[in-house]
Motif scaffolding. Structure first.
Motif, short mmCIF file in Angstrom:
data_model
loop_
_atom_site.label_atom_id
_atom_site.label_comp_id
_atom_site.label_asym_id
_atom_site.label_seq_id
_atom_site.Cartn_x
_atom_site.Cartn_y
_atom_site.Cartn_z
N MET G 133 0.75 -1.18 0.00
CA MET G 133 -0.05 0.03 0.06
C MET G 133 0.81 1.29 0.13
O MET G 133 0.72 2.28 -0.65
CB MET G 133 -1.11 -0.09 1.26
CG MET G 133 -1.86 1.24 1.54
SD MET G 133 -1.01 2.54 2.33
CE MET G 133 -0.99 1.69 4.00
N LEU G 134 2.01 1.34 0.74
CA LEU G 134 2.80 2.24 0.73
C LEU G 134 3.52 2.66 -0.71
O LEU G 134 3.57 3.94 -0.94
CB LEU G 134 4.11 2.07 1.84
CG LEU G 134 4.67 3.24 2.37
CD1 LEU G 134 3.83 4.31 2.86
CD2 LEU G 134 5.78 2.59 3.63
N GLY G 135 3.75 1.44 -1.22
CA GLY G 135 4.29 1.71 -2.61
C GLY G 135 3.44 2.61 -3.68
O GLY G 135 3.73 3.40 -4.12
N ALA G 136 2.18 2.24 -3.33
CA ALA G 136 1.23 2.95 -4.17
C ALA G 136 1.22 4.63 -3.71
O ALA G 136 1.21 5.13 -4.32
CB ALA G 136 -0.02 2.28 -3.84
N VAL G 137 1.09 4.51 -2.46
CA VAL G 137 0.96 6.15 -2.14
C VAL G 137 2.17 6.87 -2.41
O VAL G 137 2.15 7.93 -3.27
CB VAL G 137 1.08 5.94 -0.29
CG1 VAL G 137 1.10 7.55 0.19
CG2 VAL G 137 -0.23 5.36 0.07
N ILE G 138 3.41 6.42 -2.57
CA ILE G 138 4.82 7.13 -2.68
C ILE G 138 4.46 7.34 -4.32
O ILE G 138 5.00 8.33 -4.66
CB ILE G 138 5.91 6.62 -2.21
CG1 ILE G 138 6.12 5.14 -2.69
CG2 ILE G 138 5.91 6.27 -0.77
CD1 ILE G 138 7.58 4.49 -2.55
N ARG G 139 4.11 6.10 -4.88
CA ARG G 139 4.05 6.41 -6.25
C ARG G 139 3.14 7.58 -6.92
O ARG G 139 3.41 8.40 -7.60
CB ARG G 139 3.83 5.18 -7.15
CG ARG G 139 3.78 5.18 -8.61
CD ARG G 139 5.28 5.12 -9.02
NE ARG G 139 5.33 5.54 -10.50
CZ ARG G 139 4.94 6.79 -11.11
NH1 ARG G 139 4.67 7.79 -10.24
NH2 ARG G 139 5.09 7.02 -12.13
N MET G 140 2.04 7.67 -6.05
CA MET G 140 0.95 8.64 -6.58
C MET G 140 1.25 9.95 -6.07
O MET G 140 1.14 10.90 -6.74
CB MET G 140 -0.33 8.25 -5.85
CG MET G 140 -0.94 6.94 -6.47
SD MET G 140 -2.85 6.86 -5.90
CE MET G 140 -3.22 5.29 -6.85
N THR G 141 2.18 9.97 -4.87
CA THR G 141 2.30 11.39 -4.44
C THR G 141 3.67 11.90 -4.58
O THR G 141 3.90 13.15 -4.41
CB THR G 141 2.11 11.33 -2.72
OG1 THR G 141 3.16 10.34 -2.36
CG2 THR G 141 0.78 10.84 -2.42
N ASP G 142 4.48 10.90 -5.00
CA ASP G 142 5.80 11.33 -5.29
C ASP G 142 6.52 12.04 -3.97
O ASP G 142 7.39 13.02 -4.27
CB ASP G 142 6.25 12.38 -6.47
CG ASP G 142 5.86 11.60 -7.66
OD1 ASP G 142 6.21 10.17 -7.51
OD2 ASP G 142 5.26 11.98 -8.74
N LEU G 143 5.94 11.42 -2.76
CA LEU G 143 6.59 12.04 -1.42
C LEU G 143 8.01 11.86 -1.38
O LEU G 143 8.90 12.42 -0.95
CB LEU G 143 5.75 11.74 -0.40
CG LEU G 143 4.52 12.56 -0.28
CD1 LEU G 143 3.55 11.99 0.76
CD2 LEU G 143 4.71 14.12 0.20
N VAL G 144 8.42 10.32 -1.42
CA VAL G 144 9.82 9.83 -1.31
C VAL G 144 10.14 9.00 -1.88
O VAL G 144 9.17 8.32 -3.04
CB VAL G 144 9.97 9.34 0.29
CG1 VAL G 144 9.46 10.40 1.37
CG2 VAL G 144 9.19 8.27 0.49
N LYS G 145 11.45 8.75 -2.28
CA LYS G 145 11.80 7.67 -3.35
C LYS G 145 11.63 6.26 -2.65
O LYS G 145 11.77 5.94 -1.45
CB LYS G 145 13.36 8.14 -3.58
CG LYS G 145 13.47 9.30 -4.47
CD LYS G 145 15.08 9.15 -5.10
CE LYS G 145 15.71 10.45 -4.60
NZ LYS G 145 15.73 11.00 -2.98
N ALA G 146 11.59 5.29 -3.50
CA ALA G 146 11.40 3.85 -2.97
C ALA G 146 12.69 3.61 -2.41
O ALA G 146 12.55 2.91 -1.19
CB ALA G 146 11.19 3.02 -4.14
#
Ligand SMILES: Cc1ncc(C[n+]2csc(CCOP(=O)(O)OP(=O)(O)O)c2C)c(N)n1
Ligand SMILES: Cc1ncc(C[n+]2csc(CCOP(=O)(O)OP(=O)(O)O)c2C)c(N)n1
Ligand code: SF4
Ligand code: SF4
Ligand code: SF4
Ligand code: SF4
Lengths: 268, 383, 67, 181, 383, 268, 181, 67
Positions: G133-146
């Motif tokens: 789920m976190l992966g989806a969030v960061i991808r959508m928000t570009d908040l932090v890098k994987a």
């Protein structure tokens, strides 16, 4: 009355975690009271603070949810001024024997008529898994990351030495025995102690890799034995279940009534 | 010939007489100097009237026991001194939160800590107000002579029942231990407030924590026909735990306002020569005796001196004190601590620079001479 | 007395927390948890009405109704 | 009347505190005067010199302690040494001959009475020592009547002992007369 | 790349980091929400540095244990919340009386009584000052962010050693539980005050309670070369009980004056935009975060608003507060109780009618909007 | 060193009443320490509040006079941070087992190395003669004017059940045995409890018509018997004297040292 | 940058709080941003809907709670019902298809992702549900890098589990892309 | 070892409170209390130096000195 008649259904499902042994104690206690056919108005449940102590909120009796460790002191005041009431005091192991240890031994010493239930899950559940005086040497807890070096009390021995006139132990697996023992304890006139080996899958279970709630109950099934069984002699590690002490002793409130008689006579 | 209603006894015994007069049923305590005589006498007197006495394992248990007993409809009391009073603070907060009437006597001795157990002090005034955690309100009363000890003890029970609050009787070693005359009022002579019991009938839904229009909270004896829940958690009108912000806000306001808003009804005080007083002594408890002595001594010598003796310390009667002091040039608080009531008086009066303190903190009962000496200095007369 | 005949497994899905205790200790393996982690009487015909599930349920969520 | 301020002192077992209470109680209950009694508490009081203060008056008493007694009774040397300095100049200072060796320099009317000796000779029971002393005090000060003391005793002690106490009281009053005259 | 000195942790953990930085050797405690993480983390960290952790049977025992350990020369701490803090009051008075350094953390939750254990409150401010019986003085410090939690924790140990007094760290649930960045100072970056040990040699007569000219009291580790007595009774310079009025008077004055007279040295505070502020917010702990937010929000919108964030609550820095507020038209105390620091601010400033409160008492963390709404009312702008 | 070398002579004569048993306990304790040849600097005496607790002021060791009932908690802090010190904790029966009961059982449970001495005079002396948890049923006290209805703890049984690894009892009459037992207790590594039947002639004696201090000691002489003696079987009312428990158990501070080792290893 | 306010909600066992902490920690430790994380405590949190707030920003954060999130994740129906009313109009609302039936009326960009299903199919272990789920969030928000998330995980979990988590993270990001495009 | 020979009963009259314990328990009835209630060795010649008085004195007021 069906056991649901003894609870406050509107607060269910209760706050206890899935598989929490406290719910089984509640279940058993209700059945014991049902079998005794007691009326709701003659029962007072006094508890302290802890997951276990939340039990008072769920039962439809006179319920007094006090402060941590002091339930027996409050109960003493209730009982002395209304001796006709039946006092039931469910406590967690920390509540009863850590902070509450002194009230526990003194209530036992006075042999005041009430039923103390120690819901022993060997951990502080409410605060998130710190060790309790019943956790035992070698266990893990959030405050014992390198394993616990505290020895555990033996609740039965302590209660007996302190003077309790009824002392018993059962588990959340042995629900029929538990119900029977709770009945005896409530009927017994004097201070009765019932230790129930209960499970906290959330903290004690997880921390100590004890598996699911059912696994923890399996453990009680396999590692306990009736009092004085010869199984115990062969394997001393087994924990004994059953009634350890049941004796006739002068009860505190009745004794006090005699004091009143004497005082009034002297006066007249 | 001997009048059966006149007694020559200790202040602690006068407190016992007052409690029994008020209808005390149950006492739980743990001995501690200089309050012990209260427990000792009650262990003898209570059973004579069918009441009950128990010596618990400590002061925490004593508080627990009286709260439990009160809940069933008994009038209850415990007695202690500083160290025991400190131990009672947690359970005291529980009684405040659950609105269970009880009377706690603290016969003050010298603190902090074990201090000077057999010497007098008035050092627990602020602790009585703020000793337990969290916002709260409390009633605290004291007295300087045995007739007033009796009266204020009766008051304590009445106030405790009226407002469903713990009341602290804050006496001190001198008043507690000295012997003087007490004239016992006849039964009925002093009004007694009995437990306000609910009129709700069995089966009808009773709300243990729903105040009536007049703000009072009728009680149903625990173990009676109404089953309800009592908890030290914030709770709704049924007594069940709630963290609903509105419920929390309303409960804490109710707990505090029921006392604060009745400050004048709860206020007890005595005044001597205040009308034309240029200098007003404000005192309470045993030190008020020395202050009174000073006033009676200096008045005939032409000093326009007056005395305001406070009996209710909490809630502090700010308006009354302010009003009594408007015309005074000097206001001198006479107490045996480092200025606890002084703080309140300064908050209460206009031009607080008029307020001084005449105190003693060495365990010795303050003498009239101590006060007179300090007075002269305050008045600029020098030694 | 004749051995009791099952009427129904009364299950309160609101109260059941899916701890699996009843499932685990059912001597006849009558019960199981569904995909929502609620107990169901999958093999009700095997039920011998011992009521151990009812007695051990921490949530008072299952009852054996007999005729 | 003027306030009369007494200090009774001695050692633990001698019953000085009881004596002080009895005196004050008699004044209050049977001669409707005002009286206040107080005493020193604590371990200090157990060993060492105990002290009890009594003020008797016909008007309200505010300050309850005695700073400068006009009547001082000392039943041990230790008490004497400790307390004689506080007596009001010219005040009445009563001591027991067996226990106290008095010093001349003290500015007070010092009365040495063989209270203990008399009690032992005439009654043979030290338990009434304090009552005998009390007899001397009331005789010398005329504070309360002997009857009032006896009334108080009636409420306090088993009737069997009343006789002995009465005797002790009278002996004490007699001793006082001897020194008076 | 990751900087080893940057941590993303809870306030309770920041407190632990500060304590270890300050040289904590011994911790005894009893779990209670919301302080438990402190005990949990220390049970893991202390033995790693040869320190010791013990979970006692209750809070009373915890206080006893840390006092005993401190006496032997250890730096000690315990942590609790309201109910436990109430239980600690008697032993706290003992530490004050015997002048034994110790740090007590109270992570505040909603009271009175069990209250709302998992919700925020600042209701124990006055209890921290007056909770134990008898006259006394005490130091109480708080903070609003993790860097300051770390700093004030170190300060607490330093002050405790300097004045030989218990110090209360009065944090709250929001600061204790939230996670944010902490930059660990290097060893040596922050000054540490070590136990002042006596220079008196073995065999030479050591006076444990005879202050030096500078008022400080050198200690000899219990169990070391000097044998002496420690008691909660009033005591002479050797530590032996005394009820000599002079000894009693001097000791109580010493205990109180050593704190009172150093109020300015002990005072810690932060200020934002005070110079030209017409309206000054005074806050502390987590509520200061909301207050700060309001200031930063309204300043760009032209409001001459300032913030005085108090860290030292006791002894209350009256002069500093008064001085900072001289030119303010309005002074608004922002806190999560019914006006505890409000009382002090009113006592501190001239024209106390300028002082108002913006508070919340329902267990909900006060929001910037709550404050702005109240502000408008105070300024007469209406809703 | 002569025993007078172990006391603070300037405070003598002590405050205890004539014939108070506490003085005999002091006497015996000093002789035990003298026989052990311990140095004054290695001994810490921690006491609570009570006549008994005043003992700490009279001995020339490191002395910590704490608050009522909490001596063992303070001692735990001292011991844990300076395990090399010898902790001796003399307490009155009220101090140890009324208000202090909880710390008593928990210290026993942890088996922390210290010597707890219960100076049992069956009364609260310091406050003037109220009943204590050891007064016993039927006794008189200022708070039990109609006789006491509280049962007494059996200190030995309670200490044993709580987990103490050394438990013994003697009396102020049996001073030689007492000295010997105190020596053993001090040498024992772990939590040792020594109950000393002592006398309070001033309050317990007077109230209960037990005669002089000597008479009260005579009583101990005639009504006690060595542990397991057959006299006990013939007359069960006799109180047993001697060592009841003496067992090897892991000591708390040593156990904690192992925790430290583990923690440091893990870290490295 | 503007402050990003997230609320992650679900039920006890789902690991939403851990996810929130990992996200915020990554931002602070590896992308030197400012972040604050807080959560609801108490029995309420045990049963029922748990919630964790995260604020990420490049400037100081004073008020640490989220009143109106611009990113809201709901992993149970209960949480959805409880929290959708607080989302900022037009904000991003992510739900899991297995656990949540969304309501059309909500004024937000609602993204329903089969996170649980995917995790079970591709990995078969629900333990990494939250990371996916976190992966989806960061991808959508570009908040932090994987990578930053992975670095945090390295310090937190046994290396044996890193692979599985990496996979979950990627799956999540992939899911996000699908709905994005 | 030869049985000890008495040198003196060292009595501290300041410390002795006259409780009579030593007197009561002296096996040879050597001790008594004088008119000031202080212990004295009235029959010192009978003393067998058992030291029971010394061991039982609550006030450390009596000591048996031997040669
Ligand atoms: C005076 C005080 N100290 C500490 C606490 C915090 N506390 C609440 S419950 C609890 C212990 C719970 O453990 P236990 O009694 O075993 O019951 P359980 O939750 O395991 O059922 C503690 C330490 C408190 N409420 N009050
Ligand atoms: C908290 C507290 N409660 C009560 C007291 C009063 N107090 C002092 S000593 C004591 C009991 C003394 O009895 P015990 O412990 O048996 O010792 P003894 O005096 O008989 O030797 C009490 C109740 C106190 N000092 N502190
Ligand atoms: S935390 Fe443990 S004790 Fe508490 S409810 Fe959950 S399982 Fe039960
Ligand atoms: S035991 Fe009860 S709660 Fe657990 S699964 Fe069975 S019915 Fe559900
Ligand atoms: S009162 Fe009792 S215990 Fe106290 S000193 Fe006197 S005899 Fe000893
Ligand atoms: S035992 Fe000691 S105090 Fe008692 S009489 Fe003998 S010498 Fe004196």
């Amino acid at each position: 009355m069906a056991i649901k008649g003894y609870i406050r259904e509107r607060f269910f499902p209760h706050i206890w975690c899935p598989g929490c042994g406290h719910g089984i104690v509640l279940n058993s206690l209700l059945r014991a009271i049902e079998k005794l056919g007691m009326s709701k108005n003659e029962i007072v449940v006094v508890s302290g603070i802890g997951c276990s102590s939340r039990i008072s909120g769920y039962v439809d009796f006179h319920t007094l949810h006090t402060i941590h460790g002091r339930a027996l002191a409050f109960a003493t005041g209730v009982k002395m001024s209304r001796p006709e009431l039946n006092l039931i005091v469910p406590m967690g192991d920390g509540d009863a024997l850590a902070i509450g240890g002194n009230h526990f031994i003194h209530s036992a010493r006075r042999n005041i008529d009430m039923t103390a239930i120690v819901m022993n899950n060997r951990i502080y559940g409410m605060t998130g898994g710190q060790y309790s005086p019943l956790s035992g040497y070698g266990t893990l807890a959030t405050t014992a990351p390198y394993t616990n070096i505290d020895y555990a009390f033996d609740t039965v021995e302590l209660a007996t030495a302190a003077g309790a006139s009824f002392v018993a132990r059962s588990t959340t697996y042995h629900v029929q025995q538990l119900t029977k023992i709770l009945k005896q304890a409530i009927l017994h006139e004097g201070f009765s102690v019932v230790e129930v080996l209960s499970q906290c899958p959330t903290y004690f279970g997880r921390k100590n890799r004890k598996g699911t709630a059912a696994d923890m109950m399996e453990y009680y099934k396999n590692n306990t034995t009736p009092v004085g069984s010869k199984a115990k002699k062969e394997n001393p590690d087994l924990i004994e279940r059953g009634v350890f002490v049941e004796k006739e002793m002068l009860e505190y409130c009745r004794e006090y009534d005699k004091i009143i008689e004497r005082a009034m006579k002297e006066r007249a | 010939m001997k009048n059966q209603n006149i007694k020559f006894i200790q202040g602690n015994e006068a407190c016992v007489e007052g409690a029994l007069y008020a209808g005390l049923d149950f006492f739980a305590g743990y001995p501690i100097t200089p309050s012990t005589e209260i427990a000792e006498l009650l262990s003898y007197r209570l059973p004579q009237k069918g009441g009950k006495f128990i010596q618990m394992e400590d002061e925490i248990a004593s508080m627990g026991a009286i709260i439990g007993a009160s809940l069933t409809g008994s009038k209850v009391m415990t007695a202690t001194s500083g160290p025991g009073f400190s131990l009672m603070q947690e359970a005291l907060g529980y009684a405040i939160m659950t609105e269970i009437p009880c009377v706690i006597v603290n016969v003050q001795r010298g603190g902090p800590s074990t201090g000077i157990p057999t010497h007098v002090s008035q050092g627990d005034v602020y602790q009585a107000r703020w000793g337990t955690h969290g916002d709260h309100a409390i009633v605290t009363i004291t007295a300087s002579n045995h007739q007033d000890v009796f009266q204020t003890t009766v008051d304590a029970f009445n106030i405790s029942e009226t407002y469903r609050t713990p009341v602290i009787l804050l006496y001190d070693e001198v008043v507690g231990h000295m012997r003087e005359r007490l004239v016992l009022p006849k039964q009925g002579e002093l009004p007694l407030v009995e437990r306000l019991r609910t009129s709700v009938r069995e089966g009808v839904d009773y709300h243990p924590y729903l105040p009536r229009e007049d703000g009072r909270l009728p009680m149903s004896d625990f173990g009676g026909v109404h089953r309800y829940n009592v908890t030290g958690l914030f709770h709704d009108m049924w007594g069940f735990p709630s963290d609903n912000p509105e419920v929390v806000h309303d409960l804490i306001r109710h707990l505090v306002d029921k006392i604060r808003n009745n400050v004048n009804q709860i206020a007890r005080f005595k005044e001597y020569y205040l009308k034309d007083a240029k200098c007003i002594l404000i005192s309470y408890g045993s030190s008020a005796r020395s202050a009174r002595n000073v006033v009676e001594y200096l008045r005939p010598r032409g000093e326009k001196l007056g005395l305001l003796e406070l009996q209710t310390l909490w809630p502090f009667p700010h308006d009354i004190v302010n009003e009594k002091c408007v015309n005074a040039k000097h206001i001198v608080v006479v107490e045996m601590n480092m200025g606890q009531i002084l703080r309140e008086v300064k908050r209460a009066v206009e031009r607080p620079e008029r307020v001084f303190i005449a105190n003693r903190i060495d365990g010795v009962f303050i003498t009239p001479k101590d006060i007179r000496d300090i007075l002269r200095v305050i008045q600029g007369k020098g030694v | 007395m004749a051995k009791p005949k099952l009427k129904a497994h009364v299950i309160d899905r609101e109260w059941c927390k899916g701890c699996g205790i009843c499932v685990h200790f059912c001597p006849k393996n009558v019960l199981e948890l569904d995909e929502e982690d609620k107990v169901v009487a999958a093999r009700r015909e095997d039920c011998i009405c011992c009521k151990m599930c009812e007695l051990r349920c921490p949530d008072l969520a299952i009852e054996i109704e007999t005729e | 009347m003027e306030k009369c301020r007494l200090v009774l002192s001695g050692s633990g077992g001698q019953g000085v505190i009881t004596a002080a209470i009895i005196l004050a109680e008699a004044a209050v209950l049977y001669e409707n005067m005002i009286a206040v009694q107080s005493q020193v508490y604590g371990p200090a009081a157990r060993g060492g010199a105990t002290r009890s203060d009594v003020i008797i008056s016909d008007s309200e008493i505010h300050y309850p302690k005695v700073i400068q007694p006009n009547v001082l009774v000392c039943l041990t040397q230790e008490a004497y040494i400790k307390f004689y300095p506080i007596i009001r100049p010219g005040g009445l200072l009563i001591t027991d001959t067996r226990y106290v060796k008095i010093q001349r320099k003290v500015d007070a009317q010092q009365k040495e009475l063989p209270v203990y000796q008399t009690v032992m000779e005439e009654i043979g029971n030290p338990i009434v020592f304090n009552i005998c002393m009390l007899g001397a005090v009331i005789r010398m000060t005329d504070l309360v009547k002997a009857e009032s003391i006896m009334k108080v005793l009636k409420d306090r002690i088993p009737s069997g002992f009343l006789e002995m106490n009465r005797k002790a009281l009278d002996l004490g009053m007699k001793l006082a007369e001897d020194v008076k005259s």
